[in-house]
Enzyme design. Structure first.
Site, PDB file in Angstrom:
ATOM      1  N   GLY A  16       6.548  -7.056   5.407  1.00 19.64           N
ATOM      2  CA  GLY A  16       6.534  -5.609   5.661  1.00 19.64           C
ATOM      3  C   GLY A  16       7.131  -5.285   7.018  1.00 19.64           C
ATOM      4  O   GLY A  16       7.648  -6.161   7.727  1.00 19.64           O
ATOM      5  N   VAL A  18       5.643  -4.042  10.007  1.00 13.08           N
ATOM      6  CA  VAL A  18       4.970  -4.630  11.178  1.00 13.08           C
ATOM      7  C   VAL A  18       4.941  -6.155  11.074  1.00 13.08           C
ATOM      8  O   VAL A  18       5.192  -6.862  12.053  1.00 13.08           O
ATOM      9  CB  VAL A  18       3.531  -4.075  11.321  1.00 13.08           C
ATOM     10  CG1 VAL A  18       2.800  -4.795  12.460  1.00 13.08           C
ATOM     11  CG2 VAL A  18       3.542  -2.571  11.574  1.00 13.08           C
ATOM     12  N   ASN A 106     -10.224 -12.906   0.586  1.00 16.82           N
ATOM     13  CA  ASN A 106      -9.464 -14.153   0.380  1.00 16.82           C
ATOM     14  C   ASN A 106      -8.841 -14.647   1.682  1.00 16.82           C
ATOM     15  O   ASN A 106      -8.828 -15.853   1.961  1.00 16.82           O
ATOM     16  CB  ASN A 106      -8.371 -13.938  -0.678  1.00 16.82           C
ATOM     17  CG  ASN A 106      -8.949 -13.800  -2.084  1.00 16.82           C
ATOM     18  OD1 ASN A 106     -10.039 -14.309  -2.355  1.00 16.82           O
ATOM     19  ND2 ASN A 106      -8.238 -13.106  -2.966  1.00 16.82           N
ATOM     20  N   TYR A 152      -7.328   4.404   1.062  1.00 13.09           N
ATOM     21  CA  TYR A 152      -6.847   3.640   2.223  1.00 13.09           C
ATOM     22  C   TYR A 152      -7.942   3.581   3.299  1.00 13.09           C
ATOM     23  O   TYR A 152      -8.292   2.505   3.779  1.00 13.09           O
ATOM     24  CB  TYR A 152      -5.588   4.319   2.761  1.00 13.09           C
ATOM     25  CG  TYR A 152      -4.935   3.631   3.937  1.00 13.09           C
ATOM     26  CD1 TYR A 152      -4.322   2.390   3.803  1.00 13.09           C
ATOM     27  CD2 TYR A 152      -4.900   4.248   5.194  1.00 13.09           C
ATOM     28  CE1 TYR A 152      -3.701   1.771   4.884  1.00 13.09           C
ATOM     29  CE2 TYR A 152      -4.276   3.645   6.278  1.00 13.09           C
ATOM     30  CZ  TYR A 152      -3.680   2.409   6.119  1.00 13.09           C
ATOM     31  OH  TYR A 152      -3.057   1.801   7.195  1.00 13.09           O
ATOM     32  N   ARG A 193       6.621   8.354   5.462  1.00 14.33           N
ATOM     33  CA  ARG A 193       6.059   8.568   6.790  1.00 14.33           C
ATOM     34  C   ARG A 193       7.016   9.436   7.609  1.00 14.33           C
ATOM     35  O   ARG A 193       8.227   9.453   7.374  1.00 14.33           O
ATOM     36  CB  ARG A 193       5.758   7.229   7.473  1.00 14.33           C
ATOM     37  CG  ARG A 193       4.563   6.556   6.824  1.00 14.33           C
ATOM     38  CD  ARG A 193       4.120   5.303   7.538  1.00 14.33           C
ATOM     39  NE  ARG A 193       4.826   4.115   7.083  1.00 14.33           N
ATOM     40  CZ  ARG A 193       4.420   2.868   7.358  1.00 14.33           C
ATOM     41  NH1 ARG A 193       3.344   2.672   8.077  1.00 14.33           N
ATOM     42  NH2 ARG A 193       5.097   1.833   6.906  1.00 14.33           N
TER      43      ARG A 193
END
Ligand code: NAD
Ligand code: UDP
Length: 321
Positions: A16, A18, A106, A152, A193
């Protein structure tokens, strides 16, 4: 010498925006083995193409909501896997809840088995539409548990609870980064965004779509500052959450003007309805990060936007194709 020299680091969500910058920073800090684990739901292998030429880098295509293990030692696990833009998580509500819950568990299990430091990418969204301003880590937040953003916000709040439970139950050395709005190269032009949306519109000569009256505020942090903070936090012994963001706050209208100035485009603004539960104000109090990590953002908005816009100018055709 950095605490990453010679170490093995796993980054979930590593393909991704970041995650890929974080991996590059860790490589520069001397990490020996870097593993990016990602199911590419919002990321792309293009983000780690340069990294893949490094000896010791591996990309594993895997959905972290399914259990996983890795051979050999692991020293650090950075858990970044999650859709992150309001459009992305609205389109994948169940996946977002699952990655914050099962996926985080996990990843914590891997850290527990390997005796690794675990860092959770949390978010300023745990503060919801905040009634305290600026937001300190001690604030418990103001979140609508059933609104469109709740998948989220609540998955990240649950993840924080899970991280603390693993720390208290198993003694896993855990860290929680509450990340505020971050921008830079490799954001997806279509992720909804505000940074890529405004830059894309400005470069096309379209009007910028301001939601609401544009008086809501955000504080934008350039990605190199953020990943430096994430690496410092992982090397600290701070179990409590730490805000990582740039405290320079501006209204979305002011931000639109900054984009217009930085791109030199003449298109105007158009106003669109404010999405439900859109936080009215957001600015991090970074006293804790400054004191405990010696961390302060260094890249001013003007410079960060210049780098980001240049990157979009060079990449937008390929990435939107
Ligand atoms: P991104 O969408 O670019 O990256 C998220 C990555 O996670 C993607 O590559 C995606 O494919 C991967 N992923 C999602 N679900 C997965 C799953 N089940 N299994 C494996 N991989 C999965 O978003 P980003 O902006 O890079 O955000 C990274 C992290 O930082 C996220 O956890 C996000 O919540 C957090 N964060 C980001 C910001 C910001 O402004 N960028 C702010 C606050 C928090
Ligand atoms: N926003 C906007 N126009 C857009 C996209 C977003 O005015 O095209 C606003 C949005 O309503 C919010 C702010 O910009 O107030 C930041 O939105 P973003 O989705 O980037 O992040 P978040 O809301 O998660 O902080």
């Amino acid at each position: 010498m950095s605490g990453f020299a010679g170490k093995t680091v796993v980054v979930t969500g590593g393909a991704g925006f970041v995650g890929s910058h974080l991996l590059e920073h860790l490589a520069a800090l001397g990490a020996r083995r870097l593993v990016a684990m990602d199911n590419l739901v919002t990321g792309t292998e293009r983000n780690v193409r340069e990294l893949s030429t490094l000896w010791g880098f591996a990309f594993i295509h895997h959905d972290v909501t399914e259990p996983f293990d890795l051979p050999g030692p692991v020293d650090f696990v950075f858990n970044l896997a999650s859709p992150a833009s309001p459009i992305d998580y609205a389109q994948r509500p169940l996946e977002t809840l699952r990655v914050g819950s099962r996926g985080t568990e996990n990843a914590l299990e891997l850290a527990r088995r390997k005796g690794a430091v675990f860092l959770q990418a949390s978010t300023s969204e745990v503060y919801g539409d905040p009634l305290e301003h600026p937001q300190r880590e001690s604030y418990w937040g103001h979140v609508n548990p059933i609104g469109p953003r709740s998948v989220y916000d609540e998955s990240k709040r649950y993840a924080e609870a899970l991280v603390m439970a693993y720390h208290r139950t198993y003694g896993v050395p855990t860290r929680i980064a509450r990340i505020f709005n971050t921008y830079g190269p490799r954001m997806r032009l279509d992720d909804g965004r505000v940074v890529p949306a405004f830059i894309g519109q400005a470069l096309r000569g379209d009007p910028l779509t301001v939601f609401g009256d544009g008086t809501q505020t955000r504080s934008f942090c350039y990605v190199s500052d953020l990943v430096r903070g994430l690496a410092l936090l992982a090397q600290s012994d701070c179990v409590d959450p730490v805000n990582l963001g740039n405290p320079a706050e501006l209204t979305i209208r002011e931000f639109a003007e900054a984009i217009r100035a930085a791109t030199g485009t003449g298109g105007g603004l158009v106003f669109r309805p404010l999405p439900a539960d859109d936080p009215k104000q957001r600015r991090p109090d970074i006293t804790r990060a400054q004191k405990l990590l010696g961390w302060t953002p260094e890249v001013p908005l003007e410079e960060g936007l210049r780098r980001t816009i240049r990157w979009f100018q060079n990449h937008r055709t390929a990435r939107t194709a």
